[in-house]
Motif scaffolding. Structure first.
Motif, PDB file in Angstrom:
ATOM      1  N   ILE A 255       0.865  -1.168   0.000  1.00  0.00           N
ATOM      2  CA  ILE A 255       0.000   0.000   0.000  1.00  0.00           C
ATOM      3  C   ILE A 255       0.910   1.228   0.000  1.00  0.00           C
ATOM      4  O   ILE A 255       1.844   1.325   0.802  1.00  0.00           O
ATOM      5  CB  ILE A 255      -0.976   0.013   1.203  1.00  0.00           C
ATOM      6  N   TYR A 256       0.640   2.126  -0.947  1.00  0.00           N
ATOM      7  CA  TYR A 256       1.439   3.337  -1.102  1.00  0.00           C
ATOM      8  C   TYR A 256       0.642   4.532  -0.596  1.00  0.00           C
ATOM      9  O   TYR A 256      -0.555   4.653  -0.871  1.00  0.00           O
ATOM     10  CB  TYR A 256       1.777   3.578  -2.573  1.00  0.00           C
ATOM     11  N   ALA A 257       1.307   5.422   0.136  1.00  0.00           N
ATOM     12  CA  ALA A 257       0.785   6.749   0.425  1.00  0.00           C
ATOM     13  C   ALA A 257       1.572   7.718  -0.446  1.00  0.00           C
ATOM     14  O   ALA A 257       2.815   7.739  -0.399  1.00  0.00           O
ATOM     15  CB  ALA A 257       0.953   7.088   1.899  1.00  0.00           C
ATOM     16  N   LEU A 258       0.877   8.478  -1.291  1.00  0.00           N
ATOM     17  CA  LEU A 258       1.539   9.359  -2.259  1.00  0.00           C
ATOM     18  C   LEU A 258       1.075  10.794  -2.061  1.00  0.00           C
ATOM     19  O   LEU A 258      -0.088  11.045  -1.736  1.00  0.00           O
ATOM     20  CB  LEU A 258       1.211   8.915  -3.697  1.00  0.00           C
ATOM     21  N   TRP A 259       1.983  11.744  -2.303  1.00  0.00           N
ATOM     22  CA  TRP A 259       1.625  13.155  -2.194  1.00  0.00           C
ATOM     23  C   TRP A 259       2.553  13.990  -3.050  1.00  0.00           C
ATOM     24  O   TRP A 259       3.648  13.549  -3.438  1.00  0.00           O
ATOM     25  CB  TRP A 259       1.674  13.619  -0.737  1.00  0.00           C
TER      26      TRP A 259
ATOM     27  N   SER B 251       4.997  17.029  -3.243  1.00  0.00           N
ATOM     28  CA  SER B 251       5.825  17.834  -2.354  1.00  0.00           C
ATOM     29  C   SER B 251       5.706  19.308  -2.715  1.00  0.00           C
ATOM     30  O   SER B 251       5.157  19.679  -3.762  1.00  0.00           O
ATOM     31  CB  SER B 251       7.277  17.381  -2.459  1.00  0.00           C
ATOM     32  N   THR B 252       6.227  20.156  -1.858  1.00  0.00           N
ATOM     33  CA  THR B 252       6.151  21.598  -2.101  1.00  0.00           C
ATOM     34  C   THR B 252       6.955  22.025  -3.322  1.00  0.00           C
ATOM     35  O   THR B 252       6.731  23.107  -3.867  1.00  0.00           O
ATOM     36  CB  THR B 252       6.659  22.370  -0.867  1.00  0.00           C
ATOM     37  N   ASP B 253       7.904  21.172  -3.796  1.00  0.00           N
ATOM     38  CA  ASP B 253       8.668  21.492  -5.000  1.00  0.00           C
ATOM     39  C   ASP B 253       8.055  20.891  -6.264  1.00  0.00           C
ATOM     40  O   ASP B 253       8.651  20.951  -7.341  1.00  0.00           O
ATOM     41  CB  ASP B 253      10.121  21.029  -4.852  1.00  0.00           C
ATOM     42  N   GLY B 254       6.858  20.286  -6.154  1.00  0.00           N
ATOM     43  CA  GLY B 254       6.185  19.737  -7.316  1.00  0.00           C
ATOM     44  C   GLY B 254       6.547  18.305  -7.632  1.00  0.00           C
ATOM     45  O   GLY B 254       6.018  17.731  -8.598  1.00  0.00           O
ATOM     46  N   SER B 255       7.420  17.703  -6.849  1.00  0.00           N
ATOM     47  CA  SER B 255       7.775  16.309  -7.077  1.00  0.00           C
ATOM     48  C   SER B 255       6.751  15.390  -6.428  1.00  0.00           C
ATOM     49  O   SER B 255       6.013  15.798  -5.531  1.00  0.00           O
ATOM     50  CB  SER B 255       9.170  16.013  -6.519  1.00  0.00           C
ATOM     51  N   LEU B 256       6.708  14.127  -6.885  1.00  0.00           N
ATOM     52  CA  LEU B 256       5.785  13.153  -6.333  1.00  0.00           C
ATOM     53  C   LEU B 256       6.540  12.265  -5.360  1.00  0.00           C
ATOM     54  O   LEU B 256       7.485  11.578  -5.737  1.00  0.00           O
ATOM     55  CB  LEU B 256       5.151  12.311  -7.446  1.00  0.00           C
ATOM     56  N   LYS B 257       6.122  12.271  -4.104  1.00  0.00           N
ATOM     57  CA  LYS B 257       6.785  11.482  -3.079  1.00  0.00           C
ATOM     58  C   LYS B 257       5.838  10.413  -2.543  1.00  0.00           C
ATOM     59  O   LYS B 257       4.615  10.518  -2.663  1.00  0.00           O
ATOM     60  CB  LYS B 257       7.287  12.381  -1.954  1.00  0.00           C
ATOM     61  N   TYR B 258       6.430   9.400  -1.933  1.00  0.00           N
ATOM     62  CA  TYR B 258       5.610   8.307  -1.432  1.00  0.00           C
ATOM     63  C   TYR B 258       6.327   7.550  -0.337  1.00  0.00           C
ATOM     64  O   TYR B 258       7.552   7.637  -0.184  1.00  0.00           O
ATOM     65  CB  TYR B 258       5.223   7.355  -2.569  1.00  0.00           C
ATOM     66  N   MET B 259       5.559   6.803   0.423  1.00  0.00           N
ATOM     67  CA  MET B 259       6.104   5.851   1.382  1.00  0.00           C
ATOM     68  C   MET B 259       5.283   4.569   1.289  1.00  0.00           C
ATOM     69  O   MET B 259       4.149   4.570   0.774  1.00  0.00           O
ATOM     70  CB  MET B 259       6.118   6.410   2.802  1.00  0.00           C
ATOM     71  N   ILE B 260       5.865   3.461   1.776  1.00  0.00           N
ATOM     72  CA  ILE B 260       5.275   2.136   1.618  1.00  0.00           C
ATOM     73  C   ILE B 260       5.021   1.540   3.000  1.00  0.00           C
ATOM     74  O   ILE B 260       5.780   1.777   3.950  1.00  0.00           O
ATOM     75  CB  ILE B 260       6.208   1.219   0.802  1.00  0.00           C
ATOM     76  N   ASN B 261       3.994   0.740   3.102  1.00  0.00           N
ATOM     77  CA  ASN B 261       3.700   0.100   4.388  1.00  0.00           C
ATOM     78  C   ASN B 261       4.807  -0.882   4.767  1.00  0.00           C
ATOM     79  O   ASN B 261       5.453  -1.490   3.896  1.00  0.00           O
ATOM     80  CB  ASN B 261       2.367  -0.638   4.329  1.00  0.00           C
ATOM     81  N   ASN B 262       5.033  -1.042   6.050  1.00  0.00           N
ATOM     82  CA  ASN B 262       5.976  -2.057   6.539  1.00  0.00           C
ATOM     83  C   ASN B 262       5.273  -3.148   7.337  1.00  0.00           C
ATOM     84  O   ASN B 262       5.904  -4.033   7.892  1.00  0.00           O
ATOM     85  CB  ASN B 262       7.087  -1.420   7.373  1.00  0.00           C
ATOM     86  N   SER B 263       3.932  -3.084   7.413  1.00  0.00           N
ATOM     87  CA  SER B 263       3.113  -4.145   8.013  1.00  0.00           C
ATOM     88  C   SER B 263       1.692  -3.950   7.512  1.00  0.00           C
ATOM     89  O   SER B 263       1.414  -3.021   6.742  1.00  0.00           O
ATOM     90  CB  SER B 263       3.156  -4.081   9.542  1.00  0.00           C
ATOM     91  N   ASP B 264       0.789  -4.787   7.961  1.00  0.00           N
ATOM     92  CA  ASP B 264      -0.611  -4.650   7.545  1.00  0.00           C
ATOM     93  C   ASP B 264      -1.307  -3.491   8.233  1.00  0.00           C
ATOM     94  O   ASP B 264      -2.434  -3.139   7.865  1.00  0.00           O
ATOM     95  CB  ASP B 264      -1.383  -5.940   7.841  1.00  0.00           C
ATOM     96  N   THR B 265      -0.643  -2.885   9.228  1.00  0.00           N
ATOM     97  CA  THR B 265      -1.286  -1.819   9.991  1.00  0.00           C
ATOM     98  C   THR B 265      -0.439  -0.554  10.119  1.00  0.00           C
ATOM     99  O   THR B 265      -0.846   0.373  10.811  1.00  0.00           O
ATOM    100  CB  THR B 265      -1.626  -2.314  11.422  1.00  0.00           C
ATOM    101  N   SER B 266       0.725  -0.488   9.457  1.00  0.00           N
ATOM    102  CA  SER B 266       1.601   0.675   9.643  1.00  0.00           C
ATOM    103  C   SER B 266       2.446   0.929   8.403  1.00  0.00           C
ATOM    104  O   SER B 266       2.593   0.066   7.534  1.00  0.00           O
ATOM    105  CB  SER B 266       2.517   0.462  10.856  1.00  0.00           C
ATOM    106  N   PHE B 267       3.044   2.137   8.358  1.00  0.00           N
ATOM    107  CA  PHE B 267       3.909   2.564   7.266  1.00  0.00           C
ATOM    108  C   PHE B 267       5.334   2.762   7.762  1.00  0.00           C
ATOM    109  O   PHE B 267       5.572   3.050   8.941  1.00  0.00           O
ATOM    110  CB  PHE B 267       3.403   3.885   6.675  1.00  0.00           C
ATOM    111  N   ASN B 268       6.262   2.623   6.829  1.00  0.00           N
ATOM    112  CA  ASN B 268       7.660   2.958   7.103  1.00  0.00           C
ATOM    113  C   ASN B 268       7.830   4.456   6.885  1.00  0.00           C
ATOM    114  O   ASN B 268       8.166   4.910   5.791  1.00  0.00           O
ATOM    115  CB  ASN B 268       8.592   2.164   6.188  1.00  0.00           C
TER     116      ASN B 268
END
Length: 662
Positions: free
Chosen positions: A105-109, A111-128
């Motif tokens: 599962i990806y969380a994407l947003w 950034s203030t500089d116009g780039s696309l950033k993301y983070m990935i889950n590290n369990s079924d209930t949390s993100f890294n």
């Protein structure tokens, strides 16, 4: 704060979703609730389902704000604390989104500089949250306004708005074995202009559909992209739609049905929607009620083929959820029992029941300690019976007493209020009967069971109550068993009728017959049940498990098995809980005792206890069915609860589809 305590709100959402069941055309929905009280945002939120658990993401309110993700549990969860985390020091001016791709599962947003950033889950209930990644495009680009995401052939699809005034863009992105997104081509969408970002969804044919606000006439349009041929279809307008922000499109109910939803134009902050199959053209737009108002796009998360969740930001910048179904609880029997199960009996199905059903309001008090009676120690339901009927409840437990020379529903410590320590009078009896009659007049396939007990001959004798019922309902609405036993009565026979049973009393012509509650009974109808009489959920669970185990080999032909799931106040709590401690009718010593008891023991109202206890019922019954504790011989026919609502109807519909009921 790392952990938000949202127990009450999440119980109402996850367990009591549909508690207030409203209806708009082909959809039913619950009144929205604010589910993360500490969170505020001025942009859209996103919600997603990952392996049966739910995540929400948002940014802090302001020109830019931190990115938050919160795990809020699964549908059958009994632990209602939200696990919230922030994406380091990352900030965005726009709304973040989720997308599930393969096992990530990806969380994407943006950034203030116009780039696309993301983070990935590290369990079924949390993100890294300590590992923030930036997606590279093969041609450098800046994005603005916001993003949405979908999947096609196991690949991530993102849609956004470029740094130019009207151009939208799309990219199809691969990931490596660790889920890290590879550099991708960002393509400007040709011939389509919008000042906002588009929503994207993948059709069952692996064609990608975007939904966007046209810059020319502000209408809601969609167009389809073939990622292989790299071609776009002509634009199609959704009805006469017009909006001020990005319109959303989602698959709903795990089907090929699409759900388009958008905010009104300019100062119109109502939500409008249209639904249609992927190949159909949505034209019949509808508006949701006034409490669905927002200045932002909304998010949808599918639960199953009958339900989805709608999440949005209210005018107060708080986060709200509502629960949508593709069936009307008021006619669930017609939709799910008839005609396929019409030749079955009540012993073959399960229906939702309401304990002390008429106690949704306190219209009077009685007994020796009438001054200590209040809503907290008397009310068992949050909706009146008319509303419960529309929410799908079909069995009602009623006790009738006389107050101010009229029949009312009562809840007291004794059959006769004059002998009781205390008690309350709820809904007016004639109002209930009128609701039943009106409901059956409009729903010819639904049937209702009314059971009556705790008669007081000096207040409301069984014969007087029976006469009142027949007078108001009329014989055409009442089912006459004509000497049949409960196992011989087909559902087809009950359609459009009310089956009435009195505790140890029969009307002369059997229009009203007798019921009992015993291990064995010779009455027309015997309820097999176990009343746990406890305010501790562990005791309730243990009692019900032992009850079903004791019946594993079956029951008598006149038995209906009732799962009684109530937590109750102790006698001490019932006498002392929830008073305002300034009751002029009570002496100062009693007021002081009430105050001390509530502070020390943290006493709860009956509905508080119901809310805390009902969250366990789905998980436990499913567990018992899986373990064989509940089987074809001893399956419940009535699930009987306090704080009843469409949530328990929904679960009974699920149960009726399980093998033990087929």
């Amino acid at each position: 704060m790392k952990v938000l305590k949202v127990i009450a709100a999440l119980i109402y959402f996850i367990i009591f979703a549909g508690l207030i069941s409203l209806h708009a055309q082909d959809l039913s929905f619950s009144q929205p609730i604010n589910f993360l009280p500490a969170a505020h945002t001025d942009k859209a939120i996103d919600i997603t389902n990952f392996k049966g658990g739910y995540f929400v993401t948002w940014k802090d309110a302001g020109s830019t704000g931190n990115i938050h993700v919160s795990y809020i549990g699964n549908q059958n969860s009994t632990n209602f604390s939200a696990n919230e985390a922030t994406a380091g020091n990352e900030e965005s001016a726009y709304a973040p989104v989720f997308r599930v791709v393969n096992n990530h599962i990806y969380a994407l947003w943006l950034s203030t500089d116009g780039s696309l950033k993301y983070m990935i889950n590290n369990s079924d209930t949390s993100f890294n949250t300590e590992s923030i990644h930036t997606l590279s495009f093969n041609t450098p680009a800046k994005l603005r306004s916001g993003i949405t995401a979908s999947t096609v052939d196991g690949r991530l699809v993102i849609a956004s708005h470029t740094d130019s005034k009207y151009d939208m863009a799309i990219a199809v992105i691969d990931a490596d074995d660790n889920g890290i997104l590879k550099p991708a081509d960002l393509q400007t969408i040709p011939g389509k202009k919008s000042g906002e970002y588009p929503f994207v969804v993948t059709l069952s044919t692996n064609i990608i559909r975007i939904c966007y606000k046209s810059s020319s006439d502000q209408g809601v349009y969609y167009s389809d992209f073939d990622p292989v041929a790299k071609t776009w279809s002509a634009d199609v307008r959704v009805g006469k739609s017009k909006t001020q922000v990005s319109p959303a499109v989602y698959h709903s109910f795990n089907t090929t049905r699409l759900f388009y939803i958008w905010k009104g134009y300019k100062q119109d902050n109502h939500l409008y929607y249209a639904t249609e199959t992927e190949q159909g053209r949505p034209n019949n737009e509808r508006v949701l009620p006034d409490f669905f108002t927002t200045t932002n796009p909304v998010s949808i998360c599918t639960v199953d083929d009958k339900k989805f969740i709608l999440a949005f930001v209210g005018m107060d910048k708080k986060l709200y959820l509502s629960y949508f179904t593709n069936y009307n609880p008021a006619r669930w029997m017609e939709d799910f029992l008839f005609p396929a199960k019409g030749n079955l009996t009540l012993k073959d199905i399960v229906i939702p029941g309401s304990h002390d059903a008429g106690m949704s309001a306190l219209n009077g008090t009685g007994g020796a300690q009438a001054g200590s009676i209040n809503p907290c120690n008397t009310l068992t339901q949050t909706q009146n019976i008319g509303s419960q009927l529309n929410a799908g409840l079909r069995m009602f437990d009623l006790r009738v007493g006389k107050y101010k020379n009229q029949f009312y529903i009562k809840h007291s410590s004794s059959d006769c209020m004059g002998d009781a320590i205390g008690g309350g009078y709820g809904e007016r009896f004639n109002d209930i009967l009128d609701s039943v009659k009106t409901f059956l007049d409009h729903h010819k396939k639904e049937f209702i069971i009314l059971t009556f007990s705790h008669f007081c001959p000096t207040e409301a004798s069984a014969s007087n109550v029976a006469d009142s019922i027949v007078s108001v309902l009329g014989k055409d609405h009442i089912y006459n068993n004509k000497g049949k036993s409960i196992d011989q009565i087909k559902l087809n026979d009950l359609a459009g009728k009310v089956l009435i049973a009195f505790e140890k009393y029969s009307y002369p012509d059997k229009m009203i017959d007798s019921n009992s509650m015993a291990d064995a009974g010779k009455t027309f109808l015997n309820f097999r049940r176990k009343y746990a009489a406890t305010n501790q959920i562990t005791n309730l669970v243990a009692a019900e498990e032992q009850f079903f185990t004791s019946m594993k080999d079956g029951v008598s032909k006149n038995d209906l098995i009732r799962l009684d799931w109530q937590l109750t106040q102790s006698s001490e709590e019932a006498a002392l809980v929830c008073n305002d401690f300034q009751n002029e009718d009570l002496n100062p010593v009693i007021n002081s005792v009430m105050l001390l008891t509530n502070v020390i023991k943290k006493n709860q109202s009956i509905t508080d206890l119901a809310i805390s206890g009902n969250k366990y019922i789905i998980a436990k019954v499913n567990e018992w069915i899986k373990a064989g504790i509940i089987n074809k011989n001893n399956k419940p026919n009535i699930v009987y609860v306090d704080a009843a609502g469409a949530w328990i109807t929904d679960y009974c519909i699920q149960l009726n589809s399980k093998p033990v009921y087929n």
